[in-house]
Design a protein around this motif. Structure first.
Motif, PDB file in Angstrom:
ATOM      1  N   ARG A  56       0.828  -1.209   0.000  1.00  0.00           N
ATOM      2  CA  ARG A  56       0.000   0.000   0.000  1.00  0.00           C
ATOM      3  C   ARG A  56       0.861   1.256   0.000  1.00  0.00           C
ATOM      4  NH1 ARG A  56      -5.651  -0.466   3.283  1.00  0.00           N
ATOM      5  NH2 ARG A  56      -6.466  -2.301   2.215  1.00  0.00           N
ATOM      6  N   MET A  57       2.007   1.195   0.676  1.00  0.00           N
ATOM      7  CA  MET A  57       2.895   2.353   0.710  1.00  0.00           C
ATOM      8  C   MET A  57       3.425   2.656  -0.688  1.00  0.00           C
ATOM      9  SD  MET A  57       4.178   4.680   2.607  1.00  0.00           S
ATOM     10  CE  MET A  57       3.970   4.061   4.278  1.00  0.00           C
ATOM     11  N   GLN A  58       3.805   1.615  -1.439  1.00  0.00           N
ATOM     12  CA  GLN A  58       4.296   1.836  -2.796  1.00  0.00           C
ATOM     13  C   GLN A  58       3.213   2.438  -3.691  1.00  0.00           C
ATOM     14  OE1 GLN A  58       5.698  -2.314  -3.159  1.00  0.00           O
ATOM     15  NE2 GLN A  58       7.560  -1.456  -4.054  1.00  0.00           N
ATOM     16  N   LEU A  59       2.005   1.934  -3.556  1.00  0.00           N
ATOM     17  CA  LEU A  59       0.913   2.446  -4.382  1.00  0.00           C
ATOM     18  C   LEU A  59       0.654   3.921  -4.119  1.00  0.00           C
ATOM     19  CD1 LEU A  59      -1.645  -0.504  -4.215  1.00  0.00           C
ATOM     20  CD2 LEU A  59      -0.293   0.214  -6.196  1.00  0.00           C
ATOM     21  N   ARG A  60       0.831   4.333  -2.865  1.00  0.00           N
ATOM     22  CA  ARG A  60       0.574   5.727  -2.515  1.00  0.00           C
ATOM     23  C   ARG A  60       1.715   6.650  -2.922  1.00  0.00           C
ATOM     24  NH1 ARG A  60      -1.638   3.501   2.438  1.00  0.00           N
ATOM     25  NH2 ARG A  60       0.358   3.875   3.455  1.00  0.00           N
ATOM     26  N   LYS A  61       2.950   6.141  -2.923  1.00  0.00           N
ATOM     27  CA  LYS A  61       4.113   7.019  -3.080  1.00  0.00           C
ATOM     28  C   LYS A  61       4.724   7.003  -4.477  1.00  0.00           C
ATOM     29  CE  LYS A  61       4.072   8.247   1.271  1.00  0.00           C
ATOM     30  NZ  LYS A  61       3.692   9.619   1.661  1.00  0.00           N
ATOM     31  N   ASN A  62       4.529   5.939  -5.244  1.00  0.00           N
ATOM     32  CA  ASN A  62       5.177   5.810  -6.543  1.00  0.00           C
ATOM     33  C   ASN A  62       4.333   6.491  -7.616  1.00  0.00           C
ATOM     34  OD1 ASN A  62       6.253   4.920  -9.004  1.00  0.00           O
ATOM     35  ND2 ASN A  62       7.006   3.030  -8.078  1.00  0.00           N
ATOM     36  N   GLN A  63       4.863   7.519  -8.258  1.00  0.00           N
ATOM     37  CA  GLN A  63       4.098   8.282  -9.234  1.00  0.00           C
ATOM     38  C   GLN A  63       3.731   7.459 -10.460  1.00  0.00           C
ATOM     39  OE1 GLN A  63       6.224  11.869 -10.159  1.00  0.00           O
ATOM     40  NE2 GLN A  63       5.686  12.863  -8.226  1.00  0.00           N
ATOM     41  N   THR A  64       4.574   6.507 -10.845  1.00  0.00           N
ATOM     42  CA  THR A  64       4.277   5.691 -12.020  1.00  0.00           C
ATOM     43  C   THR A  64       3.121   4.724 -11.768  1.00  0.00           C
ATOM     44  OG1 THR A  64       5.917   4.011 -11.389  1.00  0.00           O
ATOM     45  CG2 THR A  64       6.664   5.801 -12.802  1.00  0.00           C
ATOM     46  N   LEU A  65       2.772   4.503 -10.510  1.00  0.00           N
ATOM     47  CA  LEU A  65       1.644   3.636 -10.172  1.00  0.00           C
ATOM     48  C   LEU A  65       0.366   4.438  -9.924  1.00  0.00           C
ATOM     49  CD1 LEU A  65       3.405   1.226  -7.636  1.00  0.00           C
ATOM     50  CD2 LEU A  65       3.026   0.865 -10.078  1.00  0.00           C
ATOM     51  N   GLU A  66       0.414   5.735 -10.206  1.00  0.00           N
ATOM     52  CA  GLU A  66      -0.691   6.615  -9.838  1.00  0.00           C
ATOM     53  C   GLU A  66      -1.996   6.212 -10.525  1.00  0.00           C
ATOM     54  OE1 GLU A  66      -1.848  11.382  -9.802  1.00  0.00           O
ATOM     55  OE2 GLU A  66       0.122  10.715 -10.523  1.00  0.00           O
ATOM     56  N   ARG A  67      -1.937   5.851 -11.803  1.00  0.00           N
ATOM     57  CA  ARG A  67      -3.171   5.506 -12.512  1.00  0.00           C
ATOM     58  C   ARG A  67      -3.833   4.266 -11.905  1.00  0.00           C
ATOM     59  NH1 ARG A  67      -5.030   2.728 -17.321  1.00  0.00           N
ATOM     60  NH2 ARG A  67      -3.005   1.723 -17.576  1.00  0.00           N
ATOM     61  N   PHE A  68      -3.021   3.290 -11.568  1.00  0.00           N
ATOM     62  CA  PHE A  68      -3.560   2.072 -10.950  1.00  0.00           C
ATOM     63  C   PHE A  68      -4.123   2.384  -9.566  1.00  0.00           C
ATOM     64  CE2 PHE A  68      -2.577  -2.025  -8.629  1.00  0.00           C
ATOM     65  CZ  PHE A  68      -3.677  -2.707  -9.135  1.00  0.00           C
ATOM     66  N   HIS A  69      -3.419   3.224  -8.812  1.00  0.00           N
ATOM     67  CA  HIS A  69      -3.882   3.591  -7.472  1.00  0.00           C
ATOM     68  C   HIS A  69      -5.210   4.351  -7.552  1.00  0.00           C
ATOM     69  CE1 HIS A  69      -3.195   5.898  -3.470  1.00  0.00           C
ATOM     70  NE2 HIS A  69      -3.779   4.739  -3.244  1.00  0.00           N
ATOM     71  N   GLU A  70      -5.332   5.273  -8.486  1.00  0.00           N
ATOM     72  CA  GLU A  70      -6.580   6.019  -8.634  1.00  0.00           C
ATOM     73  C   GLU A  70      -7.720   5.102  -9.056  1.00  0.00           C
ATOM     74  OE1 GLU A  70      -7.270   9.157  -7.829  1.00  0.00           O
ATOM     75  OE2 GLU A  70      -5.246   9.220  -6.994  1.00  0.00           O
ATOM     76  N   PHE A  71      -7.414   4.142  -9.901  1.00  0.00           N
ATOM     77  CA  PHE A  71      -8.415   3.146 -10.301  1.00  0.00           C
ATOM     78  C   PHE A  71      -8.936   2.386  -9.081  1.00  0.00           C
ATOM     79  CE2 PHE A  71      -8.857  -1.442 -11.117  1.00  0.00           C
ATOM     80  CZ  PHE A  71      -9.965  -1.458 -11.950  1.00  0.00           C
ATOM     81  N   LEU A  72      -8.026   1.919  -8.228  1.00  0.00           N
ATOM     82  CA  LEU A  72      -8.422   1.184  -7.026  1.00  0.00           C
ATOM     83  C   LEU A  72      -9.265   2.049  -6.101  1.00  0.00           C
ATOM     84  CD1 LEU A  72      -5.148  -0.760  -6.077  1.00  0.00           C
ATOM     85  CD2 LEU A  72      -7.170  -1.645  -7.236  1.00  0.00           C
ATOM     86  N   LYS A  73      -8.857   3.292  -5.901  1.00  0.00           N
ATOM     87  CA  LYS A  73      -9.598   4.183  -4.997  1.00  0.00           C
ATOM     88  C   LYS A  73     -11.016   4.429  -5.505  1.00  0.00           C
ATOM     89  CE  LYS A  73      -6.974   7.784  -4.573  1.00  0.00           C
ATOM     90  NZ  LYS A  73      -6.529   9.118  -4.072  1.00  0.00           N
ATOM     91  N   LEU A  74     -11.141   4.744  -6.787  1.00  0.00           N
ATOM     92  CA  LEU A  74     -12.451   5.066  -7.336  1.00  0.00           C
ATOM     93  C   LEU A  74     -13.382   3.861  -7.295  1.00  0.00           C
ATOM     94  CD1 LEU A  74     -14.433   6.899  -8.854  1.00  0.00           C
ATOM     95  CD2 LEU A  74     -13.318   6.184 -10.999  1.00  0.00           C
TER      96      LEU A  74
END
Length: 360
Positions: free
Chosen positions: A144-162
């Motif tokens: 979870r820390m990587q998903l929040r902090k890594n900019q290249t994972l931002e699209r995937f993280h936003e997908f999960l949040k939404l």
């Protein structure tokens, strides 16, 4: 007694104490904790924050004696306990967008995230859990820390949040998904989740009873989700309201003293050839995920290393038995109850099961 759910208000206080301990912020150190302060006498300077110690001789001694893994596997077992916990999530099988989300994961994110595979020998950035039906549960090699902090994972993280916010997926640890699977719930079942908060397992149970229903129709089944702590009940409601279901009842009781409920059939259903109305509400399935020492959660709660001692499991053992016994009394003949903990301790697992298997 340290954990006896006991009788009356004494048992209530005991169970509340266990919940408070489970809710505390393990990353926050008190000022009185000597390990959080720099040793000015020795160093003459402020060394700042230091990571939690991930060793406990009492833990090693106890679990080596319990033999939960073979001696040859002990070092590998210890190494796993110190790895960050990967993220996992589950697609809502009753969502009308279930197939679309699964295709996006399989055809988009599995490919686009390949260059960001975390270290550890894994060949895929995300993958479906092989033991969960129909590729509906997914494991990510990113914490979870990587998903929040890594900019290249931002699209995937936003997908999960939404998708989590609107109820199409649920972010849930893989081990938490297992007990509801063993319940084998059907759309017409009455299900009791005795210690339900924060609600990810309850949401999973609701998915099952809704999955085969046509849009606009309601299943015959029901999930009763109970929790002792009223604040955790609020969290439970917040988690499950994404389902927008009328087939959920949330209750606030001590699980070991869960009250008997009465249900009666409608007048039109009562006839000469019909069964009499049900006077006692009993359940087809009972999920008994009890309060425990929590030492199976070391990967996400490293402060347990410092606090752990053998008495933790002994303290909650009587309460666990009482909750399980009450669950059995509320279970239909031929029904199924699943007992689970977040602990590796045989005192909290095999010993509890052995206790209620002795019932005549």
């Amino acid at each position: 007694m340290g954990g006896g759910g006991g009788r009356g208000r004494g048992g209530s206080r005991t169970q509340r104490r266990h919940f408070r301990q489970n809710r505390e912020n393990v990353w926050k150190r008190s000022k009185s904790d000597p390990s959080s302060e720099s040793n000015n006498e020795n160093n003459g300077e402020n060394r700042g924050w230091e990571p939690f110690a991930t060793q406990n001789p009492a833990f090693d001694e106890y679990y080596k004696e319990q033999g939960i893994v073979s001696p040859e596997e002990w070092d590998a077992f210890n190494e796993v306990l110190r790895r960050p916990l990967p993220a996992a999530f589950r697609i809502n099988s009753s969502s009308q967008f279930c197939s679309d989300i699964r295709r996006q994961l399989e055809n988009d994110f599995m490919i686009s995230l390949q260059s960001e595979v975390s270290e550890g020998g894994e060949s895929q950035p995300i993958r479906p859990l092989p033991w969960y039906p129909e590729n509906l549960a997914w494991h990510s090699n990113f914490s979870r820390m990587q998903l929040r902090k890594n900019q290249t994972l931002e699209r995937f993280h936003e997908f999960l949040k939404l998708e989590n916010e609107i109820g199409n997926i649920t972010r849930q640890e893989a081990v938490s998904m297992v007990p509801p699977l063993f319940l084998d719930v059907r759309p017409d079942h009455f299900v009791l989740d005795m210690c339900a908060a924060p609600g990810s397992k309850t949401f999973q149970l609701l998915e099952v009873i809704h999955r085969s229903m046509k849009p606009g129709s309601l299943p015959d089944g029901l999930v009763v989700a109970n929790d002792l702590d009223v604040q955790r009940c609020n969290l439970l409601i917040h988690q499950t309201k994404r389902m927008c279901t009328a087939n959920l009842i949330v209750t606030n009781h001590e699980a070991q003293h869960f009250p008997g409920c009465r249900a009666k059939s409608s007048a039109s259903e009562i006839g000469a050839e019909m069964e009499p109305p049900i006077s006692q509400l009993i359940f087809d399935r009972v999920l008994c995920d009890v309060p425990c020492s929590g030492d199976g959660t070391l990967r996400k709660a490293p402060d347990i290393w410092r606090k752990w001692h053998a008495g933790l499991g002994n303290g909650v053992h009587p309460l666990q038995i009482q909750i399980a016994m009450r669950g059995l009394l509320l279970l239909k003949v031929g029904g199924r109850m699943v007992y689970s903990t977040c602990s590796m301790n045989p005192v909290e697992n095999e010993a509890v099961v052995a206790e209620f298997l002795q019932i005549d």
